[in-house]
Design a protein around this motif. Structure first.
Motif, PDB file in Angstrom:
ATOM      1  N   GLY A  75       7.756  -3.094  -2.847  1.00 50.88           N
ATOM      2  CA  GLY A  75       7.351  -2.976  -1.452  1.00 50.88           C
ATOM      3  C   GLY A  75       7.850  -4.124  -0.618  1.00 50.88           C
ATOM      4  O   GLY A  75       8.590  -4.995  -1.099  1.00 50.88           O
ATOM      5  N   GLU A  76       7.437  -4.115   0.622  1.00 54.72           N
ATOM      6  CA  GLU A  76       7.859  -5.129   1.587  1.00 54.72           C
ATOM      7  C   GLU A  76       7.304  -6.507   1.227  1.00 54.72           C
ATOM      8  O   GLU A  76       7.915  -7.536   1.542  1.00 54.72           O
ATOM      9  CB  GLU A  76       7.401  -4.720   2.984  1.00 54.72           C
ATOM     10  CG  GLU A  76       8.050  -5.488   4.114  1.00 54.72           C
ATOM     11  CD  GLU A  76       9.527  -5.190   4.254  1.00 54.72           C
ATOM     12  OE1 GLU A  76      10.284  -6.116   4.599  1.00 54.72           O
ATOM     13  OE2 GLU A  76       9.931  -4.031   3.999  1.00 54.72           O
ATOM     14  N   THR A  77       6.175  -6.529   0.544  1.00 54.74           N
ATOM     15  CA  THR A  77       5.536  -7.768   0.076  1.00 54.74           C
ATOM     16  C   THR A  77       4.888  -7.487  -1.275  1.00 54.74           C
ATOM     17  O   THR A  77       4.780  -6.320  -1.702  1.00 54.74           O
ATOM     18  CB  THR A  77       4.449  -8.245   1.056  1.00 54.74           C
ATOM     19  OG1 THR A  77       3.417  -7.235   1.111  1.00 54.74           O
ATOM     20  CG2 THR A  77       5.014  -8.474   2.453  1.00 54.74           C
ATOM     21  N   ILE A  78       4.411  -8.522  -1.939  1.00 53.72           N
ATOM     22  CA  ILE A  78       3.726  -8.316  -3.210  1.00 53.72           C
ATOM     23  C   ILE A  78       2.458  -7.489  -3.012  1.00 53.72           C
ATOM     24  O   ILE A  78       2.082  -6.694  -3.882  1.00 53.72           O
ATOM     25  CB  ILE A  78       3.403  -9.663  -3.900  1.00 53.72           C
ATOM     26  CG1 ILE A  78       2.754  -9.430  -5.265  1.00 53.72           C
ATOM     27  CG2 ILE A  78       2.548 -10.538  -3.008  1.00 53.72           C
ATOM     28  CD1 ILE A  78       3.591  -8.636  -6.236  1.00 53.72           C
ATOM     29  N   ASP A  79       1.827  -7.628  -1.870  1.00 53.54           N
ATOM     30  CA  ASP A  79       0.631  -6.833  -1.592  1.00 53.54           C
ATOM     31  C   ASP A  79       0.961  -5.348  -1.622  1.00 53.54           C
ATOM     32  O   ASP A  79       0.226  -4.553  -2.223  1.00 53.54           O
ATOM     33  CB  ASP A  79       0.040  -7.229  -0.247  1.00 53.54           C
ATOM     34  CG  ASP A  79      -1.289  -6.546   0.030  1.00 53.54           C
ATOM     35  OD1 ASP A  79      -2.240  -6.773  -0.727  1.00 53.54           O
ATOM     36  OD2 ASP A  79      -1.356  -5.770   1.000  1.00 53.54           O
ATOM     37  N   GLU A  80       2.059  -4.960  -0.993  1.00 55.54           N
ATOM     38  CA  GLU A  80       2.471  -3.553  -1.015  1.00 55.54           C
ATOM     39  C   GLU A  80       2.906  -3.129  -2.413  1.00 55.54           C
ATOM     40  O   GLU A  80       2.647  -1.995  -2.842  1.00 55.54           O
ATOM     41  CB  GLU A  80       3.592  -3.313  -0.015  1.00 55.54           C
ATOM     42  CG  GLU A  80       3.167  -3.395   1.432  1.00 55.54           C
ATOM     43  CD  GLU A  80       4.271  -2.992   2.384  1.00 55.54           C
ATOM     44  OE1 GLU A  80       5.288  -2.430   1.925  1.00 55.54           O
ATOM     45  OE2 GLU A  80       4.121  -3.253   3.598  1.00 55.54           O
ATOM     46  N   ALA A  81       3.592  -4.014  -3.134  1.00 49.59           N
ATOM     47  CA  ALA A  81       4.070  -3.674  -4.475  1.00 49.59           C
ATOM     48  C   ALA A  81       2.918  -3.412  -5.445  1.00 49.59           C
ATOM     49  O   ALA A  81       3.069  -2.655  -6.413  1.00 49.59           O
ATOM     50  CB  ALA A  81       4.963  -4.785  -5.009  1.00 49.59           C
ATOM     51  N   LEU A  82       1.784  -4.039  -5.203  1.00 48.45           N
ATOM     52  CA  LEU A  82       0.623  -3.852  -6.084  1.00 48.45           C
ATOM     53  C   LEU A  82      -0.146  -2.575  -5.781  1.00 48.45           C
ATOM     54  O   LEU A  82      -0.978  -2.148  -6.594  1.00 48.45           O
ATOM     55  CB  LEU A  82      -0.321  -5.051  -5.974  1.00 48.45           C
ATOM     56  CG  LEU A  82       0.187  -6.380  -6.520  1.00 48.45           C
ATOM     57  CD1 LEU A  82      -0.838  -7.472  -6.279  1.00 48.45           C
ATOM     58  CD2 LEU A  82       0.514  -6.276  -8.002  1.00 48.45           C
ATOM     59  N   ASP A  83       0.108  -1.955  -4.650  1.00 52.08           N
ATOM     60  CA  ASP A  83      -0.617  -0.735  -4.308  1.00 52.08           C
ATOM     61  C   ASP A  83      -0.308   0.381  -5.300  1.00 52.08           C
ATOM     62  O   ASP A  83       0.854   0.649  -5.597  1.00 52.08           O
ATOM     63  CB  ASP A  83      -0.250  -0.265  -2.901  1.00 52.08           C
ATOM     64  CG  ASP A  83      -1.123  -0.888  -1.834  1.00 52.08           C
ATOM     65  OD1 ASP A  83      -2.188  -1.433  -2.183  1.00 52.08           O
ATOM     66  OD2 ASP A  83      -0.735  -0.829  -0.653  1.00 52.08           O
TER      67      ASP A  83
END
Length: 331
Positions: free
Chosen positions: A119-127
């Motif tokens: 994702g655009e950030t690690i936060d998005e990648a963890l979704d």
């Protein structure tokens, strides 16, 4: 009817696959496996390329291979096969840098194909990828230990990267965060899709076993491993299958005459209406002409024998149904 969800190893649609697909039918890449794929209630793959015509090859560190596919055919091909979820945490999602990763995510979103692991950030990648399959709420989290330079952080796009070999608490905290997010939607079936380990290795290291069993104890119902380009054995822990490596499903790779990375399986998980796994069925496949096919009798026999041998160390035994191996998960 018992819900059945398919899982594949690496789906690499770039390079020669991309070239051939420009001159043949959109669904030709699935060969004679297409009907079997479409008959499933759901399908989860590891997408081992980007879907874009933009970007430049990653040159910040040495990367010998760069994979991308033209979305004009690749997205319709995924749709024809009935792909519900693409795991994106792998070592190719930044092969053409950030522009191509963003294109990939945009194209999947437009097609209604869920994704996780980048994702655009690690936060998005963890979704987690959250989908409804046969009235089941299914969540897929996706992680990789490959290519740390592709890792997302708080400000940069990339993958949900972890280090499975280091038990310093950081990896498990990151993974637990993704698992907790998946539970927020009252998930019936929870899958962890892991792109882990080196290429052309037939056995997982002990650390993978420890990590896989921990995931099951944390509530994961199936471990969907991939990365080695060859399938590895299967362990069952507390009723949950740990597919350490699903091998390759479709690509253009050179074939090792001994390891036979062109041979593998479509993994078909049967679950109850409440989401409890009851059976894992392994349909032998083989890659030829940059497409996946039902395995020949000879190839199927080889794959069954090798899978039995590689799973024996985990105490896993299979039944046989026609060309398929069957792993009961109840009782």
């Amino acid at each position: 009817m018992t819900p059945r969800i398919g899982f594949t190893g690496d789906v690499m649609l770039g390079r020669l696959v991309d070239d051939r697909q420009r001159r043949r039918a959109v669904d030709a890449v699935w060969g004679d496996v297409l009907d079997r794929l479409r008959a499933l209630d759901g399908l989860v793959i590891n997408l081992e390329c980007v879907l874009s015509t933009r970007g430049q090859q990653w040159r910040r560190t040495h990367r010998p291979f760069h994979f991308r596919a033209d979305p004009d055919w690749a997205v319709p091909a995924l749709e024809r096969a009935g792909v519900d979820v693409c795991a994106l945490a792998n070592n190719h999602v930044l092969d053409y840098e950030e522009a191509a990763l963003r294109d990939t995510i945009d194209h999947l979103d437009e097609a209604g194909i869920a994704h996780a692991g980048a994702g655009e950030t690690i936060d998005e990648a963890l979704d987690p990828a959250a989908v409804s399959i046969a009235d089941l709420d299914v969540a897929v989290v996706s992680f990789t230990d490959n290519t740390p330079e592709y890792a997302a952080d708080e400000e940069s796009p990339g993958t949900a990267w972890i280090d499975v070999t280091v038990d310093d608490g950081k990896t498990r905290r990151r993974v637990r965060e993704a698992l907790d997010r998946s539970r927020e939607s009252d998930t019936d079936l929870l899958v962890a899709s892991l792109h882990w380990g080196p290429n052309m290795v037939t056995e997982p290291p002990d650390t993978f076993g420890e990590f896989g069993r921990w995931l099951v104890e944390e509530g994961v119902d199936l471990i969907h491993g991939h990365s080695a380009h060859v399938f590895q054995g299967i362990e069952v822990h507390e009723g949950a299958p740990i597919v350490y490596d699903a091998g390759d499903f479709v690509d253009d790779y050179a074939v090792d005459a001994e390891l036979r990375n062109d041979r593998g399986f479509l993994f078909e998980l049967a679950v109850t209406e409440a989401g409890t796994p009851t059976e894992l069925r392994l349909h032998p496949t083989e890659i030829e002409g940059c497409a996946v096919h039902e395995a020949s009798s000879e190839a199927a026999a080889w794959s069954r024998e090798v899978m039995r041998d590689r799973s024996a160390e985990f105490g896993t035994t299979f039944d046989r149904d026609g060309e398929a191996l069957v792993l009961p998960l109840e009782g």
